[in-house]
Scaffold this motif. Sequence first.
Motif, PDB file in Angstrom:
ATOM      1  N   TYR A  37      -5.732  -1.759   4.855  1.00  0.00           N
ATOM      2  CA  TYR A  37      -4.965  -0.612   4.388  1.00  0.00           C
ATOM      3  C   TYR A  37      -5.489  -0.063   3.068  1.00  0.00           C
ATOM      4  O   TYR A  37      -4.874   0.823   2.477  1.00  0.00           O
ATOM      5  CB  TYR A  37      -3.482  -0.987   4.251  1.00  0.00           C
ATOM      6  CG  TYR A  37      -2.842  -1.318   5.577  1.00  0.00           C
ATOM      7  CD1 TYR A  37      -2.526  -0.320   6.485  1.00  0.00           C
ATOM      8  CD2 TYR A  37      -2.585  -2.642   5.926  1.00  0.00           C
ATOM      9  CE1 TYR A  37      -1.958  -0.625   7.718  1.00  0.00           C
ATOM     10  CE2 TYR A  37      -2.020  -2.954   7.150  1.00  0.00           C
ATOM     11  CZ  TYR A  37      -1.709  -1.950   8.045  1.00  0.00           C
ATOM     12  OH  TYR A  37      -1.156  -2.254   9.262  1.00  0.00           O
ATOM     13  N   GLY A  38      -6.614  -0.573   2.605  1.00  0.00           N
ATOM     14  CA  GLY A  38      -7.167  -0.146   1.339  1.00  0.00           C
ATOM     15  C   GLY A  38      -8.087   1.048   1.458  1.00  0.00           C
ATOM     16  O   GLY A  38      -8.335   1.589   2.546  1.00  0.00           O
ATOM     17  N   ASP A  39      -8.614   1.471   0.303  1.00  0.00           N
ATOM     18  CA  ASP A  39      -9.555   2.569   0.224  1.00  0.00           C
ATOM     19  C   ASP A  39     -10.987   2.034   0.259  1.00  0.00           C
ATOM     20  O   ASP A  39     -11.221   0.823   0.119  1.00  0.00           O
ATOM     21  CB  ASP A  39      -9.331   3.344  -1.078  1.00  0.00           C
ATOM     22  CG  ASP A  39      -7.933   3.929  -1.170  1.00  0.00           C
ATOM     23  OD1 ASP A  39      -7.605   4.788  -0.334  1.00  0.00           O
ATOM     24  OD2 ASP A  39      -7.164   3.510  -2.062  1.00  0.00           O
ATOM     25  N   ASP A  40     -11.931   2.934   0.425  1.00  0.00           N
ATOM     26  CA  ASP A  40     -13.343   2.585   0.344  1.00  0.00           C
ATOM     27  C   ASP A  40     -13.729   2.574  -1.134  1.00  0.00           C
ATOM     28  O   ASP A  40     -14.157   3.588  -1.688  1.00  0.00           O
ATOM     29  CB  ASP A  40     -14.180   3.590   1.128  1.00  0.00           C
ATOM     30  CG  ASP A  40     -15.666   3.253   1.113  1.00  0.00           C
ATOM     31  OD1 ASP A  40     -16.004   2.093   0.763  1.00  0.00           O
ATOM     32  OD2 ASP A  40     -16.478   4.132   1.428  1.00  0.00           O
ATOM     33  N   VAL A  41     -13.554   1.436  -1.776  1.00  0.00           N
ATOM     34  CA  VAL A  41     -13.745   1.325  -3.227  1.00  0.00           C
ATOM     35  C   VAL A  41     -15.196   0.945  -3.513  1.00  0.00           C
ATOM     36  O   VAL A  41     -15.676  -0.107  -3.069  1.00  0.00           O
ATOM     37  CB  VAL A  41     -12.780   0.286  -3.832  1.00  0.00           C
ATOM     38  CG1 VAL A  41     -13.044   0.112  -5.323  1.00  0.00           C
ATOM     39  CG2 VAL A  41     -11.333   0.712  -3.592  1.00  0.00           C
ATOM     40  N   LEU A  99      -6.493   3.789  -6.661  1.00  0.00           N
ATOM     41  CA  LEU A  99      -7.170   3.268  -5.478  1.00  0.00           C
ATOM     42  C   LEU A  99      -6.680   1.860  -5.168  1.00  0.00           C
ATOM     43  O   LEU A  99      -6.281   1.104  -6.066  1.00  0.00           O
ATOM     44  CB  LEU A  99      -8.686   3.244  -5.692  1.00  0.00           C
ATOM     45  CG  LEU A  99      -9.373   4.600  -5.828  1.00  0.00           C
ATOM     46  CD1 LEU A  99     -10.857   4.407  -6.109  1.00  0.00           C
ATOM     47  CD2 LEU A  99      -9.171   5.459  -4.578  1.00  0.00           C
ATOM     48  N   ARG A 122       0.723   4.003  -3.047  1.00  0.00           N
ATOM     49  CA  ARG A 122       0.259   5.368  -2.782  1.00  0.00           C
ATOM     50  C   ARG A 122       1.353   6.407  -3.021  1.00  0.00           C
ATOM     51  O   ARG A 122       1.082   7.523  -3.475  1.00  0.00           O
ATOM     52  CB  ARG A 122      -0.264   5.457  -1.351  1.00  0.00           C
ATOM     53  CG  ARG A 122      -1.556   4.668  -1.155  1.00  0.00           C
ATOM     54  CD  ARG A 122      -2.286   5.084   0.104  1.00  0.00           C
ATOM     55  NE  ARG A 122      -3.596   4.455   0.120  1.00  0.00           N
ATOM     56  CZ  ARG A 122      -3.937   3.446   0.923  1.00  0.00           C
ATOM     57  NH1 ARG A 122      -3.065   2.956   1.786  1.00  0.00           N
ATOM     58  NH2 ARG A 122      -5.158   2.929   0.869  1.00  0.00           N
ATOM     59  N   ALA A 142       0.824  -1.210   0.000  1.00  0.00           N
ATOM     60  CA  ALA A 142       0.000   0.000   0.000  1.00  0.00           C
ATOM     61  C   ALA A 142       0.857   1.259   0.000  1.00  0.00           C
ATOM     62  O   ALA A 142       0.568   2.223  -0.729  1.00  0.00           O
ATOM     63  CB  ALA A 142      -0.936  -0.009   1.212  1.00  0.00           C
TER      64      ALA A 142
END
Length: 269
Positions: free
Chosen positions: A74-78, A67, A60, A56
């Motif tokens: 550790y991800g995004d709100d996809v 995304l 980034r 991640a």
Amino acid sequence: MDNAVRNEIYEHAKKWVHEAGELIRQKINDPMIIETKAHDKDLVTTVDKETEYFLAENIRKTYPEHLLFSEEGYGDDVTSLDGTVWIVDPIDGTMNFVQQRRNFAISIGIFHQGIGEIGFVYDVMADVLYSAKRGEGAYKNDEKLPMLKSELELGEAVLGFNHKWLCENSVIDEKVVQQLVKRIRGVRAYGSAALKLAYVSEGIVDGYLTMNLAPWDIAGGMILANEVGAVTTNLSGGEVNMLTNDSTLTCHPAIQNEIIQNFLVKGLK
């Protein structure tokens, strides 16, 4: 995604996958904290989390506009596959990682505007990297994998899937799955969806069947398999939902319709 951009992203991702694998190998025999998630067979370790964090941070830092859709927090709100989305499983096959210290993989699928552009499945302990760029075929390390053979009878096929679907469950009639097993040549269970899909791309199994998995389990391997001529749908023959858990059948096109129409559609609850 044009070729220059795809090639640049591919080279960065390939480097990070190898580096993440080396970090895992360095820690493979260290004491680790093992936790459970949805149930007592759904494991996560500190190494899963550390590996995802490593990937991640690199994604980034290099591609802040991209995304990350990932498993360990550790991800995004996809909510869509608009733009460029990395779908990452830092260790696919965590139970194998914990129990065997092998037969697990790092899986990455990179999608652009909903299309799978780049796929990686890295068998960490064997140091074998399966990779693909859309329209350029699939590779095992530096060796290009051949397209699937032109013909295949279902009775000759070997499928990869979890043995639990042969037992009573809430998704599919186990008796129908048992009939499918009797019809084909054999079944293999490896404990890692990503590796099963890589083996489809290599031609050492003819299909992979799952009733319910998350996108990060299948994203990288699905791209690999499709590059050698396999087809991927859900169990009803529709498009797989890459934003939530779904069923998946990735297989040789010659056996797809027979599996779906003669077995799966009849068995789904």
